[in-house]
Design a protein around this motif. Structure first.
Motif, PDB file in Angstrom:
ATOM      1  N   GLU A   1      13.039 -13.519  -1.106  1.00 19.78           N
ATOM      2  CA  GLU A   1      13.272 -14.322  -2.304  1.00 19.78           C
ATOM      3  C   GLU A   1      12.101 -14.228  -3.295  1.00 19.78           C
ATOM      4  OE1 GLU A   1      14.288 -18.934  -2.968  1.00 19.78           O
ATOM      5  OE2 GLU A   1      15.144 -17.998  -1.158  1.00 19.78           O
ATOM      6  N   ASP A   2      10.872 -14.279  -2.751  1.00 18.41           N
ATOM      7  CA  ASP A   2       9.685 -14.292  -3.623  1.00 18.41           C
ATOM      8  C   ASP A   2       9.098 -12.887  -3.720  1.00 18.41           C
ATOM      9  OD1 ASP A   2       9.650 -17.164  -4.009  1.00 18.41           O
ATOM     10  OD2 ASP A   2       9.124 -17.254  -1.892  1.00 18.41           O
ATOM     11  N   PHE A   3       9.840 -12.016  -4.409  1.00 20.46           N
ATOM     12  CA  PHE A   3       9.440 -10.612  -4.482  1.00 20.46           C
ATOM     13  C   PHE A   3       8.056 -10.479  -5.140  1.00 20.46           C
ATOM     14  CE2 PHE A   3       9.668  -6.553  -7.028  1.00 20.46           C
ATOM     15  CZ  PHE A   3       9.386  -5.724  -5.954  1.00 20.46           C
ATOM     16  N   CYS A   4       7.149  -9.829  -4.411  1.00 21.26           N
ATOM     17  CA  CYS A   4       5.796  -9.538  -4.933  1.00 21.26           C
ATOM     18  C   CYS A   4       5.073 -10.775  -5.467  1.00 21.26           C
ATOM     19  CB  CYS A   4       5.858  -8.448  -5.996  1.00 21.26           C
ATOM     20  SG  CYS A   4       5.904  -6.777  -5.302  1.00 21.26           S
ATOM     21  N   GLN A   5       5.350 -11.940  -4.875  1.00 26.88           N
ATOM     22  CA  GLN A   5       4.745 -13.170  -5.387  1.00 26.88           C
ATOM     23  C   GLN A   5       3.214 -13.153  -5.293  1.00 26.88           C
ATOM     24  OE1 GLN A   5       6.091 -15.710  -7.104  1.00 26.88           O
ATOM     25  NE2 GLN A   5       3.990 -16.476  -7.290  1.00 26.88           N
TER      26      GLN A   5
ATOM     27  N   CYS B   1      -2.009  -5.491  -3.621  1.00 27.15           N
ATOM     28  CA  CYS B   1      -1.762  -6.578  -2.671  1.00 27.15           C
ATOM     29  C   CYS B   1      -0.290  -6.682  -2.286  1.00 27.15           C
ATOM     30  CB  CYS B   1      -2.230  -7.897  -3.302  1.00 27.15           C
ATOM     31  SG  CYS B   1      -2.190  -9.277  -2.170  1.00 27.15           S
ATOM     32  N   SER B   2      -0.033  -6.755  -0.997  1.00 25.17           N
ATOM     33  CA  SER B   2       1.332  -6.986  -0.513  1.00 25.17           C
ATOM     34  C   SER B   2       1.598  -8.495  -0.470  1.00 25.17           C
ATOM     35  CB  SER B   2       1.508  -6.379   0.882  1.00 25.17           C
ATOM     36  OG  SER B   2       0.645  -7.012   1.799  1.00 25.17           O
ATOM     37  N   THR B   3       2.835  -8.859  -0.172  1.00 22.04           N
ATOM     38  CA  THR B   3       3.217 -10.272  -0.038  1.00 22.04           C
ATOM     39  C   THR B   3       3.695 -10.515   1.391  1.00 22.04           C
ATOM     40  OG1 THR B   3       3.859 -10.463  -2.361  1.00 22.04           O
ATOM     41  CG2 THR B   3       4.820 -12.059  -0.858  1.00 22.04           C
ATOM     42  N   HIS B   4       3.315 -11.649   1.957  1.00 23.26           N
ATOM     43  CA  HIS B   4       3.767 -11.976   3.323  1.00 23.26           C
ATOM     44  C   HIS B   4       4.282 -13.401   3.406  1.00 23.26           C
ATOM     45  CE1 HIS B   4       3.337  -8.465   5.801  1.00 23.26           C
ATOM     46  NE2 HIS B   4       2.523  -8.060   4.839  1.00 23.26           N
ATOM     47  N   GLY B   5       4.754 -13.774   4.593  1.00 24.59           N
ATOM     48  CA  GLY B   5       5.328 -15.109   4.766  1.00 24.59           C
ATOM     49  C   GLY B   5       6.469 -15.283   3.784  1.00 24.59           C
ATOM     50  N   ALA B   6       6.457 -16.374   3.052  1.00 21.79           N
ATOM     51  CA  ALA B   6       7.452 -16.599   2.002  1.00 21.79           C
ATOM     52  C   ALA B   6       6.706 -16.657   0.680  1.00 21.79           C
ATOM     53  CB  ALA B   6       8.213 -17.897   2.269  1.00 21.79           C
ATOM     54  N   GLY B   7       6.359 -15.467   0.171  1.00 22.23           N
ATOM     55  CA  GLY B   7       5.631 -15.383  -1.089  1.00 22.23           C
ATOM     56  C   GLY B   7       4.132 -15.620  -0.947  1.00 22.23           C
ATOM     57  N   ASP B   8       3.606 -15.464   0.272  1.00 21.92           N
ATOM     58  CA  ASP B   8       2.195 -15.788   0.523  1.00 21.92           C
ATOM     59  C   ASP B   8       1.283 -14.570   0.372  1.00 21.92           C
ATOM     60  OD1 ASP B   8       3.059 -18.322   1.184  1.00 21.92           O
ATOM     61  OD2 ASP B   8       3.282 -17.825   3.318  1.00 21.92           O
TER      62      ASP B   8
ATOM     63  N   GLY C   1      -5.269  -6.528  -0.570  1.00 22.96           N
ATOM     64  CA  GLY C   1      -4.680  -7.558   0.282  1.00 22.96           C
ATOM     65  C   GLY C   1      -3.588  -6.915   1.107  1.00 22.96           C
ATOM     66  N   SER C   2      -3.745  -6.918   2.420  1.00 19.75           N
ATOM     67  CA  SER C   2      -2.798  -6.191   3.270  1.00 19.75           C
ATOM     68  C   SER C   2      -2.725  -6.833   4.641  1.00 19.75           C
ATOM     69  CB  SER C   2      -3.281  -4.732   3.403  1.00 19.75           C
ATOM     70  OG  SER C   2      -2.390  -3.974   4.175  1.00 19.75           O
ATOM     71  N   THR C   3      -1.532  -6.901   5.198  1.00 19.47           N
ATOM     72  CA  THR C   3      -1.385  -7.434   6.561  1.00 19.47           C
ATOM     73  C   THR C   3      -1.095  -6.302   7.545  1.00 19.47           C
ATOM     74  OG1 THR C   3      -0.523  -9.504   5.696  1.00 19.47           O
ATOM     75  CG2 THR C   3      -0.102  -9.067   8.004  1.00 19.47           C
ATOM     76  N   LEU C   4      -0.158  -5.441   7.172  1.00 19.63           N
ATOM     77  CA  LEU C   4       0.290  -4.396   8.108  1.00 19.63           C
ATOM     78  C   LEU C   4      -0.277  -3.018   7.780  1.00 19.63           C
ATOM     79  CD1 LEU C   4       4.021  -5.581   8.216  1.00 19.63           C
ATOM     80  CD2 LEU C   4       2.245  -6.064   9.906  1.00 19.63           C
ATOM     81  N   GLY C   5      -1.045  -2.910   6.699  1.00 18.56           N
ATOM     82  CA  GLY C   5      -1.732  -1.648   6.399  1.00 18.56           C
ATOM     83  C   GLY C   5      -1.152  -0.824   5.259  1.00 18.56           C
ATOM     84  N   ALA C   6       0.052  -1.162   4.769  1.00 15.37           N
ATOM     85  CA  ALA C   6       0.663  -0.336   3.716  1.00 15.37           C
ATOM     86  C   ALA C   6      -0.152  -0.383   2.418  1.00 15.37           C
ATOM     87  CB  ALA C   6       2.104  -0.777   3.463  1.00 15.37           C
ATOM     88  N   ALA C   7      -0.601  -1.563   2.034  1.00 13.65           N
ATOM     89  CA  ALA C   7      -1.375  -1.678   0.790  1.00 13.65           C
ATOM     90  C   ALA C   7      -2.727  -0.971   0.938  1.00 13.65           C
ATOM     91  CB  ALA C   7      -1.571  -3.149   0.418  1.00 13.65           C
ATOM     92  N   GLU C   8      -3.251  -0.997   2.162  1.00 12.03           N
ATOM     93  CA  GLU C   8      -4.521  -0.303   2.418  1.00 12.03           C
ATOM     94  C   GLU C   8      -4.324   1.216   2.294  1.00 12.03           C
ATOM     95  OE1 GLU C   8      -6.282  -2.459   5.683  1.00 12.03           O
ATOM     96  OE2 GLU C   8      -7.714  -0.800   5.935  1.00 12.03           O
TER      97      GLU C   8
HETATM   98  C1  LIG Z   1       6.955 -11.314   7.814  1.00 10.27           C
HETATM   99  C2  LIG Z   1       7.056 -10.644   6.483  1.00 10.27           C
HETATM  100  C3  LIG Z   1       7.201 -11.425   5.336  1.00 10.27           C
HETATM  101  C4  LIG Z   1       7.316 -10.824   4.066  1.00 10.27           C
HETATM  102  N1  LIG Z   1       7.492 -11.617   2.954  1.00 10.27           N
HETATM  103  C5  LIG Z   1       7.635 -11.037   1.746  1.00 10.27           C
HETATM  104  C6  LIG Z   1       7.847 -11.838   0.570  1.00 10.27           C
HETATM  105  O1  LIG Z   1       7.874 -13.068   0.594  1.00 10.27           O
HETATM  106  N2  LIG Z   1       7.984 -11.195  -0.622  1.00 10.27           N
HETATM  107  C7  LIG Z   1       7.959  -9.830  -0.724  1.00 10.27           C
HETATM  108  O2  LIG Z   1       8.091  -9.311  -1.833  1.00 10.27           O
HETATM  109  N3  LIG Z   1       7.764  -9.042   0.368  1.00 10.27           N
HETATM  110  C8  LIG Z   1       7.599  -9.610   1.597  1.00 10.27           C
HETATM  111  N4  LIG Z   1       7.401  -8.813   2.706  1.00 10.27           N
HETATM  112  C9  LIG Z   1       7.370  -7.348   2.558  1.00 10.27           C
HETATM  113  C10 LIG Z   1       5.945  -6.795   2.561  1.00 10.27           C
HETATM  114  O3  LIG Z   1       5.233  -7.215   1.412  1.00 10.27           O
HETATM  115  C11 LIG Z   1       6.012  -5.264   2.569  1.00 10.27           C
HETATM  116  O4  LIG Z   1       6.561  -4.844   3.818  1.00 10.27           O
HETATM  117  C12 LIG Z   1       4.668  -4.609   2.358  1.00 10.27           C
HETATM  118  O5  LIG Z   1       4.833  -3.205   2.310  1.00 10.27           O
HETATM  119  C13 LIG Z   1       3.693  -4.940   3.473  1.00 10.27           C
HETATM  120  O6  LIG Z   1       2.432  -4.425   3.081  1.00 10.27           O
HETATM  121  P1  LIG Z   1       1.178  -4.449   4.077  1.00 10.27           P
HETATM  122  O7  LIG Z   1       1.478  -3.474   5.178  1.00 10.27           O
HETATM  123  O8  LIG Z   1       0.031  -3.991   3.236  1.00 10.27           O
HETATM  124  O9  LIG Z   1       0.985  -5.832   4.559  1.00 10.27           O
HETATM  125  C14 LIG Z   1       7.271  -9.409   3.955  1.00 10.27           C
HETATM  126  C15 LIG Z   1       7.110  -8.633   5.118  1.00 10.27           C
HETATM  127  C16 LIG Z   1       7.013  -9.226   6.362  1.00 10.27           C
HETATM  128  C17 LIG Z   1       6.857  -8.362   7.586  1.00 10.27           C
END
Ligand SMILES: Cc1cc2nc3c(=O)[nH]c(=O)nc-3n(C[C@H](O)[C@H](O)[C@H](O)COP(=O)(O)O)c2cc1C
Length: 148
Positions: A98-102, A56-63, A9-16
């Motif tokens: 707030e929702d670290f690694c949710q 899996c990374s976390t995005h949004g607010a714990g999403d 699960g990845s949005t920006l590529g780090a988890a990938e």
């Molecule tokens: C818009 C945005 C929202 C994020 N929300 C959370 C969060 O709710 N909890 C958390 O632990 N990390 C959060 N992060 C940090 C990402 O999980 C972290 O940067 C991760 O390395 C992104 O991985 P990805 O590139 O695979 O998506 C957020 C990052 C961004 C840019």
């Protein structure tokens, strides 16, 4: 070679990127990793059940990242019996949220609820730390591999 399925699960590529680094470590330890970046429930229902590694990374607010949300929705909707599945889980997140690694917590709870066997406590990687995620993950994975 032991089969292992990596669901990412990845949005920006780090988890990938991390999944690819981990796949190399697994290959060097006699595993045959297959990475899925559009995870589907079918990927974990194949027989014989492969070992599963969620990254899996976390995005949004714990999403959950969008690419793994359909997988999670299908777990909820289909409620498959996962008692034959064993898994490891790695979360990427940032402690300034707030929702670290949710997201990995959400996935771990649902897999467990459906009967899958958790092989180790999920690793939660804080990307705001100085150590690169692949170094933290390698230490954790090496420890698990040494116990096999
Ligand atoms: C818009 C945005 C929202 C994020 N929300 C959370 C969060 O709710 N909890 C958390 O632990 N990390 C959060 N992060 C940090 C990402 O999980 C972290 O940067 C991760 O390395 C992104 O991985 P990805 O590139 O695979 O998506 C957020 C990052 C961004 C840019």
């Amino acid at each position: 070679m032991k089969p292992i399925t990596l669901l990412v699960g990845s949005t920006l590529g780090a988890a990938e990127d991390l999944a690819e680094e981990i796949a190399e470590i697994l290959q060097a330890n006699s595993y045959h990793p297959v990475i899925h970046t559009s995870p589907q429930v079918d990927h974990i229902l194949i027989k014989p059940s492969p070992l599963l590694l969620l990254i899996c990374s976390t995005h949004g607010a714990g999403d959950l990242p969008e690419n793994i949300q359909p997988f999670y929705n299908d777990l909820l909707k289909q409620a498959p019996d996962l008692s034959a599945v064993s898994y490891l889980a790695i979360g990427l997140g940032d402690t300034s949220y707030e929702d670290f690694c949710q997201a990995i917590v959400t996935l771990d709870l649902q897999l467990n609820k459906l009967g899958a066997k958790r092989l180790a406590d999920p690793l939660k990687i804080d990307v705001s730390r100085a150590d690169p995620p692949e170094v933290i993950a390698k230490t954790w994975l090496d420890r698990w591999l040494a116990q096999q």
